[in-house]
Design an enzyme around this catalytic site. Structure first.
Site, PDB file in Angstrom:
ATOM      1  N   ARG A  99      12.120  -5.761   4.259  1.00 17.30           N
ATOM      2  CA  ARG A  99      11.914  -4.323   4.015  1.00 17.30           C
ATOM      3  C   ARG A  99      12.976  -3.481   4.719  1.00 17.30           C
ATOM      4  O   ARG A  99      13.374  -3.759   5.840  1.00 17.30           O
ATOM      5  CB  ARG A  99      10.538  -3.890   4.525  1.00 17.30           C
ATOM      6  CG  ARG A  99      10.361  -2.365   4.443  1.00 17.30           C
ATOM      7  CD  ARG A  99       8.957  -1.917   4.568  1.00 17.30           C
ATOM      8  NE  ARG A  99       8.328  -2.363   5.790  1.00 17.30           N
ATOM      9  CZ  ARG A  99       7.025  -2.238   6.032  1.00 17.30           C
ATOM     10  NH1 ARG A  99       6.240  -1.699   5.127  1.00 17.30           N
ATOM     11  NH2 ARG A  99       6.523  -2.664   7.165  1.00 17.30           N
ATOM     12  N   ARG A 140      12.513  -1.613  10.410  1.00 15.99           N
ATOM     13  CA  ARG A 140      11.532  -1.201  11.412  1.00 15.99           C
ATOM     14  C   ARG A 140      11.443  -2.235  12.534  1.00 15.99           C
ATOM     15  O   ARG A 140      11.537  -3.437  12.272  1.00 15.99           O
ATOM     16  CB  ARG A 140      10.148  -1.068  10.742  1.00 15.99           C
ATOM     17  CG  ARG A 140       9.925   0.287  10.111  1.00 15.99           C
ATOM     18  CD  ARG A 140       8.705   0.371   9.242  1.00 15.99           C
ATOM     19  NE  ARG A 140       7.477  -0.210   9.759  1.00 15.99           N
ATOM     20  CZ  ARG A 140       6.305  -0.193   9.116  1.00 15.99           C
ATOM     21  NH1 ARG A 140       6.222   0.411   7.943  1.00 15.99           N
ATOM     22  NH2 ARG A 140       5.242  -0.737   9.617  1.00 15.99           N
ATOM     23  N   ARG A 194       1.014  -8.430  13.917  1.00 19.26           N
ATOM     24  CA  ARG A 194       0.354  -7.502  12.975  1.00 19.26           C
ATOM     25  C   ARG A 194      -0.618  -8.255  12.080  1.00 19.26           C
ATOM     26  O   ARG A 194      -1.709  -7.772  11.774  1.00 19.26           O
ATOM     27  CB  ARG A 194       1.404  -6.780  12.123  1.00 19.26           C
ATOM     28  CG  ARG A 194       2.108  -5.700  12.921  1.00 19.26           C
ATOM     29  CD  ARG A 194       3.413  -5.331  12.283  1.00 19.26           C
ATOM     30  NE  ARG A 194       3.243  -4.629  11.045  1.00 19.26           N
ATOM     31  CZ  ARG A 194       4.205  -4.486  10.147  1.00 19.26           C
ATOM     32  NH1 ARG A 194       5.386  -5.019  10.345  1.00 19.26           N
ATOM     33  NH2 ARG A 194       3.974  -3.803   9.043  1.00 19.26           N
ATOM     34  N   ARG A 239      -8.734   1.106   9.946  1.00 24.93           N
ATOM     35  CA  ARG A 239      -8.296  -0.262  10.229  1.00 24.93           C
ATOM     36  C   ARG A 239      -9.289  -0.995  11.108  1.00 24.93           C
ATOM     37  O   ARG A 239      -9.061  -2.158  11.443  1.00 24.93           O
ATOM     38  CB  ARG A 239      -6.965  -0.210  10.966  1.00 24.93           C
ATOM     39  CG  ARG A 239      -5.772  -0.527  10.111  1.00 24.93           C
ATOM     40  CD  ARG A 239      -4.567  -0.208  10.968  1.00 24.93           C
ATOM     41  NE  ARG A 239      -3.422  -0.951  10.599  1.00 24.93           N
ATOM     42  CZ  ARG A 239      -2.391  -0.441   9.940  1.00 24.93           C
ATOM     43  NH1 ARG A 239      -2.408   0.792   9.535  1.00 24.93           N
ATOM     44  NH2 ARG A 239      -1.346  -1.188   9.691  1.00 24.93           N
ATOM     45  N   LYS A 299       0.832  -1.215   0.000  1.00 25.80           N
ATOM     46  CA  LYS A 299       0.000   0.000   0.000  1.00 25.80           C
ATOM     47  C   LYS A 299       0.862   1.259   0.000  1.00 25.80           C
ATOM     48  O   LYS A 299       0.628   2.183  -0.760  1.00 25.80           O
ATOM     49  CB  LYS A 299      -0.931   0.018   1.239  1.00 25.80           C
ATOM     50  CG  LYS A 299      -1.767  -1.234   1.415  1.00 25.80           C
ATOM     51  CD  LYS A 299      -2.590  -1.186   2.681  1.00 25.80           C
ATOM     52  CE  LYS A 299      -1.816  -1.126   3.976  1.00 25.80           C
ATOM     53  NZ  LYS A 299      -1.046  -2.348   4.332  1.00 25.80           N
TER      54      LYS A 299
HETATM   55  P1  AP5 Z   1       4.983  -1.577   1.640  1.00 29.82           P
HETATM   56  O1  AP5 Z   1       4.599  -0.734   0.471  1.00 29.82           O
HETATM   57  O2  AP5 Z   1       5.796  -0.923   2.708  1.00 29.82           O
HETATM   58  O3  AP5 Z   1       3.701  -2.297   2.243  1.00 29.82           O
HETATM   59  P2  AP5 Z   1       2.511  -1.730   3.126  1.00 29.82           P
HETATM   60  O4  AP5 Z   1       1.273  -2.396   2.654  1.00 29.82           O
HETATM   61  O5  AP5 Z   1       2.530  -0.230   3.139  1.00 29.82           O
HETATM   62  O6  AP5 Z   1       2.939  -2.342   4.515  1.00 29.82           O
HETATM   63  P3  AP5 Z   1       3.094  -1.709   5.954  1.00 29.82           P
HETATM   64  O7  AP5 Z   1       3.788  -2.791   6.751  1.00 29.82           O
HETATM   65  O8  AP5 Z   1       3.744  -0.374   5.968  1.00 29.82           O
HETATM   66  O9  AP5 Z   1       1.681  -1.592   6.402  1.00 29.82           O
HETATM   67  P4  AP5 Z   1       1.172  -1.710   7.776  1.00 29.82           P
HETATM   68  O10 AP5 Z   1      -0.237  -1.483   7.478  1.00 29.82           O
HETATM   69  O11 AP5 Z   1       1.436  -2.904   8.580  1.00 29.82           O
HETATM   70  O12 AP5 Z   1       2.040  -0.647   8.610  1.00 29.82           O
HETATM   71  P5  AP5 Z   1       1.793   0.876   8.908  1.00 29.82           P
HETATM   72  O13 AP5 Z   1       3.048   1.594   8.694  1.00 29.82           O
HETATM   73  O14 AP5 Z   1       0.561   1.357   8.223  1.00 29.82           O
HETATM   74  O15 AP5 Z   1       5.754  -2.866   1.068  1.00 29.82           O
HETATM   75  C1  AP5 Z   1       6.305  -3.834   1.935  1.00 29.82           C
HETATM   76  C2  AP5 Z   1       7.651  -4.326   1.393  1.00 29.82           C
HETATM   77  O16 AP5 Z   1       7.438  -4.998   0.153  1.00 29.82           O
HETATM   78  C3  AP5 Z   1       8.658  -3.216   1.075  1.00 29.82           C
HETATM   79  O17 AP5 Z   1       9.930  -3.684   1.369  1.00 29.82           O
HETATM   80  C4  AP5 Z   1       8.497  -2.963  -0.426  1.00 29.82           C
HETATM   81  O18 AP5 Z   1       9.686  -2.475  -1.008  1.00 29.82           O
HETATM   82  C5  AP5 Z   1       8.142  -4.360  -0.920  1.00 29.82           C
HETATM   83  N1  AP5 Z   1       7.211  -4.374  -2.059  1.00 29.82           N
HETATM   84  C6  AP5 Z   1       6.170  -3.524  -2.276  1.00 29.82           C
HETATM   85  N2  AP5 Z   1       5.505  -3.874  -3.404  1.00 29.82           N
HETATM   86  C7  AP5 Z   1       6.126  -4.979  -3.870  1.00 29.82           C
HETATM   87  C8  AP5 Z   1       5.884  -5.835  -5.007  1.00 29.82           C
HETATM   88  N3  AP5 Z   1       4.886  -5.627  -5.857  1.00 29.82           N
HETATM   89  N4  AP5 Z   1       6.720  -6.882  -5.194  1.00 29.82           N
HETATM   90  C9  AP5 Z   1       7.751  -7.133  -4.335  1.00 29.82           C
HETATM   91  N5  AP5 Z   1       8.019  -6.373  -3.256  1.00 29.82           N
HETATM   92  C10 AP5 Z   1       7.208  -5.295  -3.019  1.00 29.82           C
HETATM   93  O19 AP5 Z   1       1.441   0.803  10.464  1.00 29.82           O
HETATM   94  C11 AP5 Z   1       2.423   0.493  11.422  1.00 29.82           C
HETATM   95  C12 AP5 Z   1       1.784   0.409  12.800  1.00 29.82           C
HETATM   96  O20 AP5 Z   1       1.185   1.669  13.161  1.00 29.82           O
HETATM   97  C13 AP5 Z   1       0.604  -0.603  12.925  1.00 29.82           C
HETATM   98  O21 AP5 Z   1       1.066  -1.904  13.173  1.00 29.82           O
HETATM   99  C14 AP5 Z   1      -0.165  -0.009  14.104  1.00 29.82           C
HETATM  100  O22 AP5 Z   1       0.459  -0.288  15.323  1.00 29.82           O
HETATM  101  C15 AP5 Z   1      -0.039   1.498  13.858  1.00 29.82           C
HETATM  102  N6  AP5 Z   1      -1.162   2.013  13.036  1.00 29.82           N
HETATM  103  C16 AP5 Z   1      -1.065   2.577  11.804  1.00 29.82           C
HETATM  104  N7  AP5 Z   1      -2.280   2.936  11.346  1.00 29.82           N
HETATM  105  C17 AP5 Z   1      -3.166   2.597  12.325  1.00 29.82           C
HETATM  106  C18 AP5 Z   1      -4.572   2.689  12.447  1.00 29.82           C
HETATM  107  N8  AP5 Z   1      -5.323   3.207  11.450  1.00 29.82           N
HETATM  108  N9  AP5 Z   1      -5.152   2.230  13.571  1.00 29.82           N
HETATM  109  C19 AP5 Z   1      -4.420   1.711  14.584  1.00 29.82           C
HETATM  110  N10 AP5 Z   1      -3.069   1.578  14.530  1.00 29.82           N
HETATM  111  C20 AP5 Z   1      -2.456   2.020  13.417  1.00 29.82           C
END
Ligand code: AP5
Length: 215
Positions: free
Chosen positions: A127, A160, A171, A88, A13
């Site tokens: 990542r 991270r 997660r 979420r 995403k």
């Molecule tokens: P990436 O693009 O980083 O994936 P992502 O879907 O953004 O994954 P995240 O882990 O960032 O999402 P998340 O929802 O767990 O974490 P967030 O930061 O929102 O891609 C992942 C990897 O794959 C990268 O290395 C990339 O290079 C690679 N890649 C991408 N596309 C690819 C492809 N097509 N092929 C191969 N490789 C590829 O949240 C973190 C924490 O914050 C949560 O755990 C929670 O504690 C808190 N939080 C955030 N938002 C909320 C909320 N709304 N409510 C409550 N807690 C929240």
């Protein structure tokens, strides 16, 4: 235009939202990135969020809803937003609808990134994230040009805390228990578009644009 990107951690995403924001005037709103900045700055929000994030749990609804509310109030209806990682929970989804209603706006589309669990585990484990601008790389799939250096801003790359095995497991469990029901929630509202996210970033991007009506 207001778009939500929905999907498990590691679905890509953030990668796709960053590209879309670069190619358009859309603002990329990543609650994960906003929270990581809050933790780094040591603000009150950061102190509340830190332990939840480290363990891979969700930060309490009222904290993230407050962050998004402040941003929507200052940006208004005219700014196009890509919500990445928000909502979420059903509580957050209902709050988003209400907040958008208050600024005479609404959600246009929700894009679900459909990807198997084993793929996301491999993506998260490899990542690497820029400590300065938050850009994401992958040691195998999306390597930086220079080892451990961000292509975009020259910042150093790090792993991270929540990309370590135990946090990844938590997660994914939080996603299954609380977030995955949003697929049906938005499907019933006829807002959901699906993108197969187990492919090359380029073809995912093409599908994403098609799904939100951009070409
Ligand atoms: P990436 O693009 O980083 O994936 P992502 O879907 O953004 O994954 P995240 O882990 O960032 O999402 P998340 O929802 O767990 O974490 P967030 O930061 O929102 O891609 C992942 C990897 O794959 C990268 O290395 C990339 O290079 C690679 N890649 C991408 N596309 C690819 C492809 N097509 N092929 C191969 N490789 C590829 O949240 C973190 C924490 O914050 C949560 O755990 C929670 O504690 C808190 N939080 C955030 N938002 C909320 C909320 N709304 N409510 C409550 N807690 C929240």
């Amino acid at each position: 235009m207001k778009i939500v990107l929905l999907g498990p951690p590691g679905a890509g995403k953030g990668t796709q939202a960053a590209r879309l924001a670069q190619d358009t005037k859309y603002e990329h709103l990543s609650t994960g990135e906003m929270l990581r900045r809050a933790v780094k700055s040591g603000s009150e929000i950061g102190i509340r969020a830190e332990s939840f994030m480290k363990n891979g749990g969700l930060v309490p609804d009222e904290v993230v809803i407050g962050i998004i509310e402040d941003r929507l109030k200052s940006d208004g209806a005219e700014v196009s937003h890509i919500f990445d990682g928000f909502p979420r929970t059903v509580t957050q989804a209902e709050a988003l609808e209400e907040m958008l209603g208050r600024i005479d706006s609404g959600l246009d589309r929700v894009v679900y990134f459909d990807v198997p669990e084993e793929v996301v585990v491999e993506r998260l484990s490899g990542r690497r994230t820029c400590s300065k601008c938050g850009a994401n790389f992958h040691e195998k799939f999306v390597p930086p040009k220079k080892e451990n250096i961000c292509d975009k801003c020259g910042g150093g790359l790090y792993q991270r805390d929540d990309d370590k095995p135990e946090s990844i497991r938590n997660r994914l469990a939080s996603y299954k228990a609380l977030t995955s029901e949003l697929i049906e929630y938005y499907d019933k509202k006829k807002m959901l578009g699906r993108v197969a996210a187990d492919r090359e970033p380029e073809s995912i991007y093409a599908d994403l644009k098609k799904t939100i009506g951009l070409n």
